[in-house]
Design a protein around this motif. Sequence first.
Motif, PDB file in Angstrom:
ATOM      1  N   LEU A   1       5.439   4.484   2.456  1.00  0.00           N
ATOM      2  CA  LEU A   1       5.903   5.658   3.201  1.00  0.00           C
ATOM      3  C   LEU A   1       6.564   5.259   4.516  1.00  0.00           C
ATOM      4  O   LEU A   1       7.543   5.876   4.937  1.00  0.00           O
TER       5      LEU A   1
ATOM      6  N   ILE B   1       4.099  11.807   6.866  1.00  0.00           N
ATOM      7  CA  ILE B   1       3.210  10.788   6.301  1.00  0.00           C
ATOM      8  C   ILE B   1       1.802  11.351   6.110  1.00  0.00           C
ATOM      9  O   ILE B   1       1.185  11.161   5.060  1.00  0.00           O
ATOM     10  N   VAL B   2       1.317  12.081   7.095  1.00  0.00           N
ATOM     11  CA  VAL B   2      -0.012  12.697   6.973  1.00  0.00           C
ATOM     12  C   VAL B   2      -0.029  13.672   5.804  1.00  0.00           C
ATOM     13  O   VAL B   2      -0.976  13.716   5.011  1.00  0.00           O
TER      14      VAL B   2
ATOM     15  N   PHE C   1      -1.835  13.054  -1.706  1.00  0.00           N
ATOM     16  CA  PHE C   1      -2.296  11.954  -2.558  1.00  0.00           C
ATOM     17  C   PHE C   1      -3.810  12.011  -2.721  1.00  0.00           C
ATOM     18  O   PHE C   1      -4.347  11.895  -3.823  1.00  0.00           O
ATOM     19  N   LEU C   2      -4.533  12.197  -1.613  1.00  0.00           N
ATOM     20  CA  LEU C   2      -5.994  12.263  -1.672  1.00  0.00           C
ATOM     21  C   LEU C   2      -6.474  13.514  -2.392  1.00  0.00           C
ATOM     22  O   LEU C   2      -7.412  13.465  -3.187  1.00  0.00           O
TER      23      LEU C   2
ATOM     24  N   PHE D   1       1.917  13.657   3.051  1.00  0.00           N
ATOM     25  CA  PHE D   1       1.953  12.919   1.786  1.00  0.00           C
ATOM     26  C   PHE D   1       0.598  12.278   1.474  1.00  0.00           C
ATOM     27  O   PHE D   1       0.135  12.309   0.335  1.00  0.00           O
ATOM     28  N   CYS D   2      -0.044  11.690   2.473  1.00  0.00           N
ATOM     29  CA  CYS D   2      -1.361  11.069   2.258  1.00  0.00           C
ATOM     30  C   CYS D   2      -2.399  12.118   1.870  1.00  0.00           C
ATOM     31  O   CYS D   2      -3.235  11.888   0.995  1.00  0.00           O
ATOM     32  N   SER D   3      -2.327  13.271   2.505  1.00  0.00           N
ATOM     33  CA  SER D   3      -3.239  14.363   2.187  1.00  0.00           C
ATOM     34  C   SER D   3      -3.051  14.823   0.741  1.00  0.00           C
ATOM     35  O   SER D   3      -4.016  15.018   0.008  1.00  0.00           O
TER      36      SER D   3
ATOM     37  N   SER E   1       0.834  -1.198   0.000  1.00  0.00           N
ATOM     38  CA  SER E   1       0.000   0.000   0.000  1.00  0.00           C
ATOM     39  C   SER E   1       0.872   1.253   0.000  1.00  0.00           C
ATOM     40  O   SER E   1       2.065   1.205   0.325  1.00  0.00           O
ATOM     41  N   TYR E   2       0.258   2.348  -0.336  1.00  0.00           N
ATOM     42  CA  TYR E   2       0.954   3.631  -0.363  1.00  0.00           C
ATOM     43  C   TYR E   2       1.514   3.953   1.022  1.00  0.00           C
ATOM     44  O   TYR E   2       2.664   4.355   1.171  1.00  0.00           O
ATOM     45  N   VAL E   3       0.714   3.764   2.056  1.00  0.00           N
ATOM     46  CA  VAL E   3       1.155   4.058   3.420  1.00  0.00           C
ATOM     47  C   VAL E   3       2.320   3.148   3.814  1.00  0.00           C
ATOM     48  O   VAL E   3       3.291   3.601   4.426  1.00  0.00           O
TER      49      VAL E   3
ATOM     50  N   GLU F   1       5.476  11.319  11.509  1.00  0.00           N
ATOM     51  CA  GLU F   1       4.017  11.168  11.365  1.00  0.00           C
ATOM     52  C   GLU F   1       3.453  12.354  10.578  1.00  0.00           C
ATOM     53  O   GLU F   1       2.579  12.194   9.723  1.00  0.00           O
TER      54      GLU F   1
END
Length: 167
Positions: A8, A34-35, A41-42, A37-39, A3-5, A31
């Motif tokens: 990371l 990671i938050v 991505f979304l 990068f996920c943000s 997974s993407y996470v 952390e």
Amino acid sequence: MISYVDSLLKLRVPVDGVTGTTTTVLRELSEEDIVSFCSEFLDASIWPACAALEWIMARLVKHQDIQQKLKKEIRSVVGDKKGLVDVEELQRMPYLKAVIFEALRRHSPAHFLIPHRVKEDVMIMADHHEYLIPKGAVVNYLVTSVGLDASVWEEPLEFSRRGSCRR
């Protein structure tokens, strides 16, 4: 499958501000990293749809006649009911579909398609000239140009209620 996470969590990046060493000092992502990068991505996955909806709404505000015809079609199919419109009802709204397609033609949410590699030499004609696209060349398609091409569309810069494709 990773997974993407997970990727990371395994990623190591150079430590900021560490210089003068012969080896690179690496650290795990925080952390907060990671938050972030996920943000991103979304956001990247949601933005094109949001932009398309904004353009559709802007065009409807500018073209009140289209808005009224669309409102009439929607009311004729779903009436005054509140809640979700089902797929069967959407199938009975061809004008809505045409308005959405026209907005996507004028304001494509993706400017380029995924690049393609040419499998064999190809000759194309453009502007009354022949061009060779050699085998192995990577071709990028600029979607916005296709939607605004005057050789394909009548009045390509206009937002049309009827779809003005020449072909």
